[in-house]
Motif scaffolding. Structure first.
Motif, PDB file in Angstrom:
ATOM      1  N   ALA A 237       0.842  -1.183   0.000  1.00 13.84           N
ATOM      2  CA  ALA A 237       0.000   0.000   0.000  1.00 13.84           C
ATOM      3  C   ALA A 237       0.881   1.238   0.000  1.00 13.84           C
ATOM      4  O   ALA A 237       2.053   1.179   0.394  1.00 13.84           O
ATOM      5  CB  ALA A 237      -0.908  -0.019   1.225  1.00 13.84           C
ATOM      6  N   PRO A 238       0.358   2.389  -0.443  1.00 16.00           N
ATOM      7  CA  PRO A 238       1.150   3.620  -0.416  1.00 16.00           C
ATOM      8  C   PRO A 238       1.745   3.843   0.967  1.00 16.00           C
ATOM      9  O   PRO A 238       1.068   3.641   1.979  1.00 16.00           O
ATOM     10  CB  PRO A 238       0.125   4.704  -0.770  1.00 16.00           C
ATOM     11  N   PRO A 239       3.028   4.214   1.039  1.00 16.81           N
ATOM     12  CA  PRO A 239       3.659   4.367   2.349  1.00 16.81           C
ATOM     13  C   PRO A 239       3.042   5.516   3.146  1.00 16.81           C
ATOM     14  O   PRO A 239       2.774   6.588   2.606  1.00 16.81           O
ATOM     15  CB  PRO A 239       5.116   4.669   1.989  1.00 16.81           C
ATOM     16  N   THR A 240       2.803   5.279   4.395  1.00 16.94           N
ATOM     17  CA  THR A 240       2.311   6.302   5.312  1.00 16.94           C
ATOM     18  C   THR A 240       3.218   6.330   6.529  1.00 16.94           C
ATOM     19  O   THR A 240       3.835   5.322   6.883  1.00 16.94           O
ATOM     20  CB  THR A 240       0.869   6.007   5.754  1.00 16.94           C
ATOM     21  N   CYS A 241       3.300   7.480   7.160  1.00 15.97           N
ATOM     22  CA  CYS A 241       4.173   7.633   8.319  1.00 15.97           C
ATOM     23  C   CYS A 241       3.444   7.150   9.566  1.00 15.97           C
ATOM     24  O   CYS A 241       2.341   7.602   9.877  1.00 15.97           O
ATOM     25  CB  CYS A 241       4.589   9.091   8.475  1.00 15.97           C
ATOM     26  N   ASP A 242       4.060   6.233  10.276  1.00 21.51           N
ATOM     27  CA  ASP A 242       3.455   5.652  11.468  1.00 21.51           C
ATOM     28  C   ASP A 242       4.543   5.468  12.520  1.00 21.51           C
ATOM     29  O   ASP A 242       5.405   4.599  12.381  1.00 21.51           O
ATOM     30  CB  ASP A 242       2.810   4.309  11.124  1.00 21.51           C
ATOM     31  N   SER A 243       4.506   6.286  13.554  1.00 15.78           N
ATOM     32  CA  SER A 243       5.540   6.230  14.591  1.00 15.78           C
ATOM     33  C   SER A 243       5.573   4.878  15.288  1.00 15.78           C
ATOM     34  O   SER A 243       6.621   4.451  15.794  1.00 15.78           O
ATOM     35  CB  SER A 243       5.305   7.335  15.632  1.00 15.78           C
ATOM     36  N   ALA A 244       4.463   4.182  15.291  1.00  8.66           N
ATOM     37  CA  ALA A 244       4.396   2.899  15.983  1.00  8.66           C
ATOM     38  C   ALA A 244       5.272   1.848  15.318  1.00  8.66           C
ATOM     39  O   ALA A 244       5.662   0.868  15.956  1.00  8.66           O
ATOM     40  CB  ALA A 244       2.953   2.404  16.036  1.00  8.66           C
ATOM     41  N   THR A 245       5.599   2.042  14.038  1.00  8.14           N
ATOM     42  CA  THR A 245       6.405   1.040  13.323  1.00  8.14           C
ATOM     43  C   THR A 245       7.861   1.461  13.186  1.00  8.14           C
ATOM     44  O   THR A 245       8.653   0.748  12.567  1.00  8.14           O
ATOM     45  CB  THR A 245       5.831   0.806  11.918  1.00  8.14           C
ATOM     46  N   ALA A 246       8.227   2.625  13.743  1.00  8.72           N
ATOM     47  CA  ALA A 246       9.584   3.138  13.565  1.00  8.72           C
ATOM     48  C   ALA A 246      10.627   2.320  14.313  1.00  8.72           C
ATOM     49  O   ALA A 246      11.827   2.550  14.144  1.00  8.72           O
ATOM     50  CB  ALA A 246       9.655   4.594  14.019  1.00  8.72           C
ATOM     51  N   GLY A 247      10.193   1.380  15.117  1.00  7.67           N
ATOM     52  CA  GLY A 247      11.139   0.559  15.848  1.00  7.67           C
ATOM     53  C   GLY A 247      11.713  -0.572  15.040  1.00  7.67           C
ATOM     54  O   GLY A 247      12.512  -1.357  15.547  1.00  7.67           O
ATOM     55  N   THR A 248      11.343  -0.678  13.771  1.00  7.45           N
ATOM     56  CA  THR A 248      11.878  -1.715  12.896  1.00  7.45           C
ATOM     57  C   THR A 248      12.472  -1.056  11.652  1.00  7.45           C
ATOM     58  O   THR A 248      12.020   0.021  11.230  1.00  7.45           O
ATOM     59  CB  THR A 248      10.780  -2.697  12.456  1.00  7.45           C
TER      60      THR A 248
END
Length: 418
Positions: A237-248
């Motif tokens: 899917a089009p990339p969206t910014c999600d701080s919850a996934t920034a740990g990977t």
């Protein structure tokens, strides 16, 4: 790549903006102050970008099935210091490297990527990787010079070199920190308005992070463990910014890709961050963004900037030289496009024409680095035969003589502070 990425710089003002050069250097002069060595690609002064542009040129040729001229490979291999490091340019390789010679991570990492792809240089690449590991910072990253503060472009080009040499970037650590940890500290959280998801080149004096497009393109490749040459990742899917996934790593790359996708959504290109040139396209950074978007899997978002480059980059590439042609080839390759039919131009032939005539040129365009692993392995067994050549990054600050403009860049080399 940024530096990528980190890129050949600005010569006099604006036409060559965004070409790939190492992360920190003065602008290469269009009028050489030293003789152009036999075997070197390009005709401008190599003092600040000789190893960088040669590495990108040879890597682009290898990627497109071209067998470079022996003397072109020999020139690059012969630039290495006994420590394993490379400087931007050594005019006299008969003279041993000393403390006065400024070696750097960007030139070294670019050379590793090129020589690893060409095969037959295992000892040289291992020495270079050993040197890079020895100058890793405590935060897990790298600066342009040993001991310098980590920056996104240098860290990413080194991560690409480590991967090219067969290292697992997550396992190359200093004080328990890897390149990912350093890049995470340079990423901007998603809740910071339009800058969310981007990477900064470095923190400012107060520790604040400012979005930098080329540092973002480099950062995406760095956290994915990709070098200048990559193929498209799995489309999602089009990339969206999600701080919850920034740990990977994948989450951090997706956040960076989301920022790049938004930046190229309108005009289809990235704009220069130079003062007084807000509306000027930055060709090199746009090419870097295409590679980063494709690597993350955002190929739909990369189509518009790739098409823009096909229609508008010819004059820039011609003036900027071999590293610029290489950046465009990397962008086309990442998207599965044919660099021999790029907006009506044959990028491969144009690159080849900037230096020694290659030994052979393949007609197929689907060849990639490492495609012939068995052949490369056999070549590595004969590594000692290369010793006759001697022991062998966008990214930083560029100064334009006479007009006082400074900027940060990346190859890919690519960086500039906004």
């Amino acid at each position: 790549m940024n530096i990528r990425r980190s890129a050949v710089a600005l010569a006099a003002a604006t036409v060559v903006l965004g070409a790939a050069v190492p992360a920190v250097a003065a602008t290469p002069s269009p009028t050489p102050s030293v003789a152009i060595p036999d075997g070197l690609y390009g005709t401008t002064d190599p003092t600040y970008d000789g190893v960088w542009r040669q590495s990108l040129a040879l890597l682009a040729q290898r990627t497109t099935g071209v067998t470079p001229a022996d003397r072109a490979v020999a020139w690059l291999a012969g630039q290495q210091c006994a420590s394993g490091a490379f400087a931007a340019f050594r005019a006299d390789t008969a003279k041993a490297c000393d403390a006065k010679l400024m070696v750097d991570t960007n030139s070294t990492a670019a050379a590793v990527q090129a020589l690893a792809a060409l095969g037959g240089h295992r000892t040289a690449t291992e020495k270079a990787v050993g040197w890079l590991k020895s100058v890793q910072n405590a935060d897990g990253g790298w600066g342009y010079t040993p001991g310098g503060a980590s920056d996104a472009n240098s860290t990413s080009v080194v991560a690409g070199a480590l991967a090219a040499a067969g290292e697992k970037t997550s396992e190359v650590r200093k004080g328990g920190k890897s390149s990912y940890d350093a890049l995470l500290k340079l990423s901007i959280t998603c809740d910071i308005g339009p800058d969310g998801g981007a990477f900064a080149y470095q923190p400012d004096k107060k520790g604040a992070l400012a979005a930098n497009a080329d540092a973002t393109a480099a950062g995406v490749l760095g956290v994915l463990g990709k070098g200048f040459v990559t193929t498209a990742g799995k489309t999602s899917a089009p990339p969206t910014c999600d701080s919850a996934t920034a740990g990977t790593p994948s989450g951090l790359a997706r956040n960076g890709a989301a920022h790049l996708a938004a930046a190229v959504l309108g005009a289809g290109y990235l704009k220069s961050a130079l003062p007084g040139a807000e509306d000027q396209p930055d060709y090199g950074n746009t090419a870097d963004a295409v590679v980063a978007l494709a690597a993350q899997g955002a190929t739909e978002q990369a189509k518009k900037p790739l098409a823009w480059l096909e229609q508008n980059s010819a004059a820039w590439a011609k003036q900027s030289g071999p590293a610029a042609y290489a950046q465009l080839i990397f962008a086309a390759h990442a998207m599965g496009a044919d660099p021999r039919h790029f907006g009506g131009a044959d990028l491969v032939a144009q690159l080849d024409a900037t230096g020694p005539t290659p030994q052979a040129t393949a007609k197929a365009t689907d060849q990639s680095v490492g495609a012939d692993a068995d052949a490369d392995a056999d070549a590595d067994k004969k590594d000692d035969s290369d010793s006759g050549y001697g022991v062998w990054w966008i990214v930083g600050v560029f100064l334009v003589a006479g007009i006082g403009i400074g900027f940060l860049i990346s190859v890919r080399g690519r960086k500039r502070q906004p």
